[in-house]
Design a protein around this motif. Structure first.
Motif, PDB file in Angstrom:
ATOM      1  N   PHE A 120       0.816  -1.213   0.000  1.00 22.29           N
ATOM      2  CA  PHE A 120       0.000   0.000   0.000  1.00 22.29           C
ATOM      3  C   PHE A 120       0.856   1.273   0.000  1.00 22.29           C
ATOM      4  N   VAL A 121       2.025   1.201   0.621  1.00 21.59           N
ATOM      5  CA  VAL A 121       2.944   2.330   0.522  1.00 21.59           C
ATOM      6  C   VAL A 121       3.439   2.456  -0.924  1.00 21.59           C
ATOM      7  N   GLY A 122       3.639   1.306  -1.582  1.00 21.50           N
ATOM      8  CA  GLY A 122       4.019   1.305  -2.990  1.00 21.50           C
ATOM      9  C   GLY A 122       2.950   1.947  -3.861  1.00 21.50           C
ATOM     10  N   LEU A 123       1.688   1.679  -3.563  1.00 20.62           N
ATOM     11  CA  LEU A 123       0.592   2.298  -4.305  1.00 20.62           C
ATOM     12  C   LEU A 123       0.631   3.820  -4.178  1.00 20.62           C
ATOM     13  N   VAL A 124       1.011   4.289  -2.979  1.00 17.26           N
ATOM     14  CA  VAL A 124       1.089   5.741  -2.754  1.00 17.26           C
ATOM     15  C   VAL A 124       2.346   6.328  -3.390  1.00 17.26           C
ATOM     16  N   MET A 125       3.504   5.712  -3.121  1.00 18.31           N
ATOM     17  CA  MET A 125       4.774   6.260  -3.585  1.00 18.31           C
ATOM     18  C   MET A 125       4.932   6.154  -5.097  1.00 18.31           C
ATOM     19  N   LEU A 126       4.524   5.014  -5.668  1.00 23.20           N
ATOM     20  CA  LEU A 126       4.675   4.807  -7.102  1.00 23.20           C
ATOM     21  C   LEU A 126       3.462   5.319  -7.868  1.00 23.20           C
ATOM     22  N   CYS A 180       1.301 -10.200  -1.897  1.00 20.19           N
ATOM     23  CA  CYS A 180       1.522  -8.748  -1.780  1.00 20.19           C
ATOM     24  C   CYS A 180       2.820  -8.341  -2.463  1.00 20.19           C
ATOM     25  N   SER A 181       3.859  -9.158  -2.283  1.00 20.85           N
ATOM     26  CA  SER A 181       5.148  -8.873  -2.909  1.00 20.85           C
ATOM     27  C   SER A 181       5.052  -8.947  -4.432  1.00 20.85           C
ATOM     28  N   ALA A 182       4.247  -9.905  -4.931  1.00 19.71           N
ATOM     29  CA  ALA A 182       4.076 -10.056  -6.377  1.00 19.71           C
ATOM     30  C   ALA A 182       3.390  -8.828  -6.974  1.00 19.71           C
ATOM     31  N   VAL A 183       2.342  -8.347  -6.298  1.00 18.99           N
ATOM     32  CA  VAL A 183       1.626  -7.156  -6.780  1.00 18.99           C
ATOM     33  C   VAL A 183       2.548  -5.940  -6.729  1.00 18.99           C
ATOM     34  N   THR A 184       3.369  -5.871  -5.677  1.00 18.27           N
ATOM     35  CA  THR A 184       4.329  -4.766  -5.559  1.00 18.27           C
ATOM     36  C   THR A 184       5.327  -4.793  -6.713  1.00 18.27           C
ATOM     37  N   SER A 185       5.770  -5.994  -7.081  1.00 19.15           N
ATOM     38  CA  SER A 185       6.699  -6.142  -8.207  1.00 19.15           C
ATOM     39  C   SER A 185       6.072  -5.660  -9.515  1.00 19.15           C
ATOM     40  N   ILE A 186       4.784  -5.935  -9.693  1.00 17.02           N
ATOM     41  CA  ILE A 186       4.074  -5.475 -10.898  1.00 17.02           C
ATOM     42  C   ILE A 186       4.024  -3.953 -10.921  1.00 17.02           C
ATOM     43  N   LEU A 187       3.761  -3.351  -9.753  1.00 22.20           N
ATOM     44  CA  LEU A 187       3.743  -1.886  -9.659  1.00 22.20           C
ATOM     45  C   LEU A 187       5.100  -1.297 -10.047  1.00 22.20           C
ATOM     46  N   ILE A 188       6.160  -1.934  -9.560  1.00 21.60           N
ATOM     47  CA  ILE A 188       7.516  -1.456  -9.849  1.00 21.60           C
ATOM     48  C   ILE A 188       7.811  -1.524 -11.351  1.00 21.60           C
ATOM     49  N   THR A 189       7.315  -2.578 -12.001  1.00 21.22           N
ATOM     50  CA  THR A 189       7.553  -2.777 -13.428  1.00 21.22           C
ATOM     51  C   THR A 189       7.023  -1.619 -14.270  1.00 21.22           C
ATOM     52  N   PHE A 190       5.861  -1.090 -13.881  1.00 23.38           N
ATOM     53  CA  PHE A 190       5.211  -0.047 -14.680  1.00 23.38           C
ATOM     54  C   PHE A 190       5.442   1.376 -14.134  1.00 23.38           C
ATOM     55  N   ALA A 191       6.233   1.494 -13.073  1.00 17.82           N
ATOM     56  CA  ALA A 191       6.477   2.811 -12.476  1.00 17.82           C
ATOM     57  C   ALA A 191       7.665   3.504 -13.130  1.00 17.82           C
ATOM     58  N   ASP A 192       7.783   4.811 -12.893  1.00 16.35           N
ATOM     59  CA  ASP A 192       8.912   5.581 -13.407  1.00 16.35           C
ATOM     60  C   ASP A 192      10.203   5.110 -12.737  1.00 16.35           C
ATOM     61  N   LYS A 193      11.285   5.092 -13.491  1.00 17.70           N
ATOM     62  CA  LYS A 193      12.556   4.580 -12.984  1.00 17.70           C
ATOM     63  C   LYS A 193      13.066   5.369 -11.780  1.00 17.70           C
ATOM     64  N   GLU A 194      12.898   6.684 -11.833  1.00 19.14           N
ATOM     65  CA  GLU A 194      13.365   7.523 -10.728  1.00 19.14           C
ATOM     66  C   GLU A 194      12.640   7.189  -9.432  1.00 19.14           C
ATOM     67  N   LYS A 195      11.342   6.933  -9.547  1.00 20.25           N
ATOM     68  CA  LYS A 195      10.539   6.608  -8.367  1.00 20.25           C
ATOM     69  C   LYS A 195      10.852   5.197  -7.866  1.00 20.25           C
ATOM     70  N   VAL A 196      11.179   4.310  -8.818  1.00 25.54           N
ATOM     71  CA  VAL A 196      11.508   2.925  -8.449  1.00 25.54           C
ATOM     72  C   VAL A 196      12.767   2.889  -7.597  1.00 25.54           C
ATOM     73  N   ILE A 197      13.746   3.712  -7.932  1.00 30.00           N
ATOM     74  CA  ILE A 197      15.003   3.751  -7.172  1.00 30.00           C
ATOM     75  C   ILE A 197      14.744   4.152  -5.719  1.00 30.00           C
ATOM     76  N   GLY A 198      13.933   5.203  -5.537  1.00 31.26           N
ATOM     77  CA  GLY A 198      13.595   5.657  -4.187  1.00 31.26           C
ATOM     78  C   GLY A 198      12.814   4.616  -3.404  1.00 31.26           C
ATOM     79  N   PHE A 199      11.866   3.969  -4.080  1.00 28.08           N
ATOM     80  CA  PHE A 199      11.048   2.943  -3.425  1.00 28.08           C
ATOM     81  C   PHE A 199      11.887   1.718  -3.066  1.00 28.08           C
ATOM     82  N   THR A 200      12.790   1.322  -3.969  1.00 26.70           N
ATOM     83  CA  THR A 200      13.657   0.164  -3.715  1.00 26.70           C
ATOM     84  C   THR A 200      14.555   0.406  -2.512  1.00 26.70           C
TER      85      THR A 200
END
Length: 356
Positions: A120-126, A180-200
């Motif tokens: 859910f934090v991924g949904l907000v951040m990404l 939950c981890s699988a859904v988070t991975s899907i979010l990361i796949t379609f998110a902006d690269k800059e945001k992915v770095i911060g989230f990772t």
């Protein structure tokens, strides 16, 4: 007969007094260690600062007058407070969940509660960033983490009413965490690269970057919730004897379950929202507390777990940022090295008991 009874009662009173004095001594020592840890974590780092200067900075009205003022007041002070409160929160959440599920290897991270918070934090951040939001409020991140934590906890509890085996329930919690981890991975796949770095970087777990605003949210949510856990001491002690016994003692089991779920989820979410997932603290510290105090009395265990959780998490954070300074190791790497042996010892201990 009267003399024997009197001698027996006197022995019990003396024993209780001795135990009480021992507990007071242990609490006093832990409190001193907590203060020493707090000071140590502020003076040590990539830049070592004298303790006299630290006190001057803290007591001064104008922090910028001192050379290391911004480092102490704006960086280290909120960070150390975050590790103390955050470690205590995770430890209490782990203790409550272990009692509730009657399983010694349960904690927010293992049960998938932290995975729900991450999702859910991924949904907000990404997702939130993709919609054009430039900044995200700490309160938004907290409530996202809380929603994820509560959702996963309620799913696990739904299965708990149907599954009797604690091991099966643990596996279900792990599976929910994997989803939950699988859904988070899907979010990361379609998110902006800059945001992915911060989230990772956030998912690696770290107390760095803790501001006073974030600290305010952690204190507002964490402290009252930990105080609320102290008011559940009697129901927790009764629940240790079984649900039937707890019911006979006047405990409302449904309200008790909801209370445990809400308290543990708020505590886990408060830390995960800002520090990311921190493994093993919620699992290992309650057992260390039991070993230190040698009791299952929650009136002793809860405050003891709060103190030990703060001390151990602060020391782990200190190690993570000083061993390879200026490079910082994710705190979960340190807590895993610390917590894994505790889990192994528990497994060996349980196997030894079952073979007897």
């Amino acid at each position: 007969m009267k003399n024997n009874k009197t001698e027996g009662e006197k022995f019990n009173v003396d024993y209780l007094k001795k135990s009480k004095n021992q507990y007071i001594s242990i609490f006093f020592i832990l409190f001193l260690v907590l203060i020493a840890t707090f000071i140590l974590c502020i003076i040590l780092g990539s830049v070592d600062i004298k303790i006299s200067e630290v006190f001057k900075i803290i007591l001064s009205k104008d922090k910028k007058v001192f050379e290391h003022g911004p480092i102490v007041w704006d960086i280290r002070f909120p960070r150390v407070l975050a590790t103390l409160v955050g470690g205590a929160a995770l430890s209490v959440a782990g203790l409550l969940l272990q009692i509730f599920f009657k399983n010694p290897i349960v904690e927010p991270f293992v049960l998938g509660i932290s995975s729900g918070a991450i999702l859910f934090v991924g949904l907000v951040m990404l997702g939130g960033m993709s919609l054009g939001a430039k900044t995200i409020s700490p309160y938004t991140v907290f409530f996202a983490a809380l929603t994820g934590s509560l959702l996963v906890t309620f799913i696990v509890i739904m299965f708990a009413t149907r599954v009797k085996s604690a091991i099966t329930l643990l596996v279900i919690g792990l599976m929910v965490g994997y989803v939950c981890s699988a859904v988070t991975s899907i979010l990361i796949t379609f998110a902006d690269k800059e945001k992915v770095i911060g989230f990772t970087l956030w998912t690696m777990g770290s107390f760095s970057g803790f501001t006073w605003k974030k600290m305010q949210v952690l204190l507002m949510m964490g402290i009252p919730t930990m105080i609320a856990s102290l008011f559940m001491v009697k129901p927790l002690n009764a629940f240790l004897m079984g649900e039937d016994y707890a019911t006979s003692m006047g405990v409302n089991i449904k309200a008790f379950r909801v209370g445990i779920v809400v308290i543990s989820s708020v505590l886990a979410a408060s830390v995960t929202a800002f520090a990311g997932p921190v493994a093993f603290i919620g699992l290992a510290v309650p057992h260390i507390s039991r070993m230190v105090f040698k009791t299952s009395e929650n009136k002793i265990l809860i405050p003891g777990t709060i103190l030990l959780g703060g001390i151990i998490t602060s020391l782990c954070d200190l190690i993570s940022r000083t061993v390879f300074a200026p490079v910082e190791i994710p705190i979960s790497a340190i807590t895993s090295v610390f917590g894994a042996p505790v889990v192994i010892l528990l497994i060996l201990k349980n196997n030894k008991k079952s073979s007897l």
